[in-house]
Design a protein around this motif. Structure first.
Motif, mmCIF file in Angstrom:
data_model
loop_
_atom_site.group_PDB
_atom_site.id
_atom_site.type_symbol
_atom_site.label_atom_id
_atom_site.label_comp_id
_atom_site.label_asym_id
_atom_site.label_seq_id
_atom_site.Cartn_x
_atom_site.Cartn_y
_atom_site.Cartn_z
ATOM 1 N N VAL A 72 0.667 -1.044 -0.155
ATOM 2 C CA VAL A 72 -0.103 -0.032 0.072
ATOM 3 C C VAL A 72 0.979 1.234 0.031
ATOM 4 O O VAL A 72 1.955 1.316 0.730
ATOM 5 N N ALA A 73 0.463 2.243 -0.766
ATOM 6 C CA ALA A 73 1.262 3.449 -0.897
ATOM 7 C C ALA A 73 2.654 2.975 -1.475
ATOM 8 O O ALA A 73 3.761 3.423 -1.393
ATOM 9 N N GLY A 74 2.699 2.213 -2.376
ATOM 10 C CA GLY A 74 3.839 1.184 -2.864
ATOM 11 C C GLY A 74 4.673 2.332 -3.756
ATOM 12 O O GLY A 74 5.734 1.636 -3.943
ATOM 13 N N GLY A 75 4.057 3.183 -4.462
ATOM 14 C CA GLY A 75 4.993 4.193 -5.152
ATOM 15 C C GLY A 75 5.601 3.433 -6.382
ATOM 16 O O GLY A 75 4.940 2.867 -7.347
ATOM 17 N N THR A 76 6.634 3.477 -6.451
ATOM 18 C CA THR A 76 7.655 2.959 -7.465
ATOM 19 C C THR A 76 7.945 1.293 -7.393
ATOM 20 O O THR A 76 8.554 0.868 -8.510
ATOM 21 N N GLY A 77 7.282 0.607 -6.505
ATOM 22 C CA GLY A 77 7.190 -0.844 -6.554
ATOM 23 C C GLY A 77 8.688 -1.659 -5.991
ATOM 24 O O GLY A 77 8.885 -2.549 -6.176
ATOM 25 N N GLU A 78 9.409 -0.724 -5.061
ATOM 26 C CA GLU A 78 10.535 -1.234 -4.635
ATOM 27 C C GLU A 78 10.068 -2.594 -3.851
ATOM 28 O O GLU A 78 10.898 -3.591 -3.838
ATOM 29 N N LEU A 79 9.174 -2.344 -2.681
ATOM 30 C CA LEU A 79 9.074 -3.505 -1.952
ATOM 31 C C LEU A 79 8.368 -4.715 -2.815
ATOM 32 O O LEU A 79 8.628 -5.895 -2.628
ATOM 33 N N GLY A 80 7.576 -4.476 -3.805
ATOM 34 C CA GLY A 80 6.721 -5.450 -4.471
ATOM 35 C C GLY A 80 7.918 -6.263 -5.328
ATOM 36 O O GLY A 80 7.809 -7.537 -5.103
ATOM 37 N N ARG A 81 9.067 -5.755 -5.666
ATOM 38 C CA ARG A 81 9.905 -6.595 -6.703
ATOM 39 C C ARG A 81 10.696 -7.383 -5.664
ATOM 40 O O ARG A 81 11.245 -8.241 -6.063
ATOM 41 N N ASP A 96 10.089 -25.325 -4.591
ATOM 42 C CA ASP A 96 8.803 -25.299 -4.732
ATOM 43 C C ASP A 96 8.432 -24.243 -5.995
ATOM 44 O O ASP A 96 9.243 -22.996 -5.818
ATOM 45 N N THR A 97 7.759 -24.494 -7.042
ATOM 46 C CA THR A 97 7.589 -23.717 -8.182
ATOM 47 C C THR A 97 6.525 -22.895 -7.980
ATOM 48 O O THR A 97 6.284 -22.154 -9.184
ATOM 49 N N ARG A 98 5.560 -22.878 -7.045
ATOM 50 C CA ARG A 98 4.593 -21.698 -7.057
ATOM 51 C C ARG A 98 5.027 -20.542 -7.167
ATOM 52 O O ARG A 98 6.351 -20.048 -6.384
ATOM 53 N N GLN A 99 4.569 -19.507 -7.864
ATOM 54 C CA GLN A 99 4.943 -18.348 -7.935
ATOM 55 C C GLN A 99 4.089 -17.193 -7.179
ATOM 56 O O GLN A 99 2.989 -17.312 -7.099
ATOM 57 N N ALA A 100 4.981 -16.498 -6.416
ATOM 58 C CA ALA A 100 4.292 -15.414 -5.474
ATOM 59 C C ALA A 100 3.801 -14.283 -6.532
ATOM 60 O O ALA A 100 4.354 -14.208 -7.587
ATOM 61 N N THR A 101 2.810 -13.371 -5.995
ATOM 62 C CA THR A 101 2.392 -12.326 -6.699
ATOM 63 C C THR A 101 2.618 -10.957 -5.959
ATOM 64 O O THR A 101 2.249 -11.115 -4.689
ATOM 65 N N ALA A 102 2.455 -9.853 -6.516
ATOM 66 C CA ALA A 102 2.603 -8.736 -5.697
ATOM 67 C C ALA A 102 1.718 -7.568 -6.394
ATOM 68 O O ALA A 102 1.810 -7.617 -7.501
ATOM 69 N N ILE A 103 1.066 -6.640 -5.594
ATOM 70 C CA ILE A 103 0.373 -5.762 -6.215
ATOM 71 C C ILE A 103 0.761 -4.256 -5.417
ATOM 72 O O ILE A 103 0.979 -4.209 -4.250
ATOM 73 N N VAL A 104 1.104 -3.342 -6.189
ATOM 74 C CA VAL A 104 1.654 -1.903 -5.889
ATOM 75 C C VAL A 104 0.397 -1.299 -5.935
ATOM 76 O O VAL A 104 -0.336 -0.893 -6.995
ATOM 77 N N SER A 105 -0.171 -0.874 -4.802
ATOM 78 C CA SER A 105 -1.256 0.044 -4.904
ATOM 79 C C SER A 105 -0.907 1.337 -4.331
ATOM 80 O O SER A 105 -0.006 1.603 -3.326
ATOM 81 N N ASP A 106 -1.477 2.394 -5.004
ATOM 82 C CA ASP A 106 -1.180 3.811 -4.476
ATOM 83 C C ASP A 106 -2.105 4.747 -4.862
ATOM 84 O O ASP A 106 -2.855 4.692 -5.915
ATOM 85 N N ILE A 107 -2.405 5.646 -4.297
ATOM 86 C CA ILE A 107 -3.521 6.472 -4.600
ATOM 87 C C ILE A 107 -3.097 7.649 -5.618
ATOM 88 O O ILE A 107 -4.053 8.351 -6.214
ATOM 89 N N ASN A 108 -1.820 7.541 -5.869
ATOM 90 C CA ASN A 108 -1.438 8.796 -6.754
ATOM 91 C C ASN A 108 -0.818 7.975 -8.059
ATOM 92 O O ASN A 108 -0.063 7.079 -8.080
ATOM 93 N N ASP A 109 -1.717 8.151 -9.045
ATOM 94 C CA ASP A 109 -1.279 7.893 -10.462
ATOM 95 C C ASP A 109 0.084 8.034 -10.945
ATOM 96 O O ASP A 109 0.492 7.039 -11.548
ATOM 97 N N ALA A 110 0.385 9.231 -10.738
ATOM 98 C CA ALA A 110 1.841 9.551 -11.105
ATOM 99 C C ALA A 110 2.905 8.665 -10.512
ATOM 100 O O ALA A 110 3.889 8.499 -11.270
ATOM 101 N N ALA A 133 -5.746 3.062 -5.916
ATOM 102 C CA ALA A 133 -6.516 2.775 -4.918
ATOM 103 C C ALA A 133 -6.170 3.690 -3.497
ATOM 104 O O ALA A 133 -4.897 3.872 -3.257
ATOM 105 N N ASP A 134 -7.250 3.804 -2.998
ATOM 106 C CA ASP A 134 -6.954 4.674 -1.642
ATOM 107 C C ASP A 134 -6.742 3.790 -0.714
ATOM 108 O O ASP A 134 -7.634 2.667 -0.358
ATOM 109 N N GLY A 135 -5.593 3.532 0.264
ATOM 110 C CA GLY A 135 -5.315 2.748 1.262
ATOM 111 C C GLY A 135 -6.566 2.534 2.368
ATOM 112 O O GLY A 135 -6.473 1.617 2.972
ATOM 113 N N GLN A 136 -7.327 3.415 2.549
ATOM 114 C CA GLN A 136 -8.210 3.317 3.548
ATOM 115 C C GLN A 136 -9.673 2.765 2.963
ATOM 116 O O GLN A 136 -10.416 2.436 3.745
#
Length: 262
Positions: A72-81, A96-110, A133-136
């Motif tokens: 949340v408020a993930g900005g440019t994706g540093e924690l996601g990657r 274990d070949t299962r793949q994790a996934t990550a969503i970067v959510s931020d209220i700011n489109d820029a 998206a809004d984190g709230q």
């Protein structure tokens, strides 16, 4: 002011008092202004130490194959990657070949667009997705994620308690929450020195690098308005998290709050 507006809660925008609606709009403006230089400014402001704090936080999270991560408020994706990289390494060690996934959510489109433009994010394909998206008010069903993180973003929420409750709602039972945020120095004399440095240097640096002094003035003020470690720990517990711990970094310049959804 309308009757509806008059009932809005008053919150802090740095050292100013504003309505929640105004804070949301002004925070969007701050990060829209600095998005293109956001990562560079983080490196300059912390001399790169913020990357060590995030690395330690991600090791504490201990990503696993097949897990779903929401930053949340993930900005440019540093924690996601970083999450995906560590999950893949854990899977490789165990076969274990299962793949994790990550969503970067931020209220700011820029901020999201700046993240999408980074070449180090493109390698993950659709395993790393971007949602405005809004984190709230997260657009996800209950118990959707194994891990929720927010890094240097929750102090910009108009209502951080509402955000914490949303994090609890979307976490699976046994899920982990990690909140990394600027905090309060453990020694008052160090706090005084850090405050003098912050207010004297960082807004000027922001003006030099991004041509936006005011946004970085707000960011410094917002750090000073954020509650101390124990107060914030209590807020996380009140939102429904258990076994909440606090790890101070660099004498309390930043702190990691870690809790479990059980």
């Amino acid at each position: 002011m309308t009757g509806q507006d008059s009932k809005e809660r008053i919150v802090s925008f740095g050292f100013e008092d504003v309505t929640e609606t105004e804070k949301v709009a002004r925070v969007k403006g701050v990060f829209r202004s600095v998005a293109s230089r956001y990562d560079l400014m983080n490196d300059l402001m912390s001399a790169g130490v913020h990357r060590l704090w995030k690395h330690d936080a991600m090791n504490r999270i201990n990503p696993q194959p097949g897990e779903r991560h929401l930053d949340v408020a993930g900005g440019t994706g540093e924690l996601g990657r970083a999450f995906l990289d560590l999950a893949d390494k854990a899977g490789k060690r165990r076969g274990d070949t299962r793949q994790a996934t990550a969503i970067v959510s931020d209220i700011n489109d820029a901020m999201l667009e700046a993240g999408k433009a980074r070449s180090d994010n493109a390698r993950w394909g659709d395993r790393l997705s971007w949602v405005c998206a809004d984190g709230q008010k997260l657009p996800y069903p209950d118990k959707s994620f194994d891990v929720v993180t927010v890094s240097f973003g929750i102090r910009n929420f108009a209502d951080r308690v509402a955000g914490l409750k949303e994090f609890r709602r979307v976490l699976k039972t046994g899920g982990r929450l990690a909140v990394l945020e600027f905090s309060h120095m453990t020694a008052p004399i160090l706090q005084d020195a850090y405050d003098r440095y912050s207010f004297a240097v960082i807004p000027r640096l922001g003006e030099l690098i991004t041509s936006d002094r005011d946004s970085y003035q707000y960011l410094i003020e917002s750090i000073r308005k954020f509650p101390d470690q124990q107060t914030f720990k209590s807020e996380i517990e009140d939102a429904g998290f258990s076994q909440v711990s606090v790890t101070n970094y660099s004498g309390g310049i930043a702190a990691l709050h870690f809790g479990w959804a059980v």
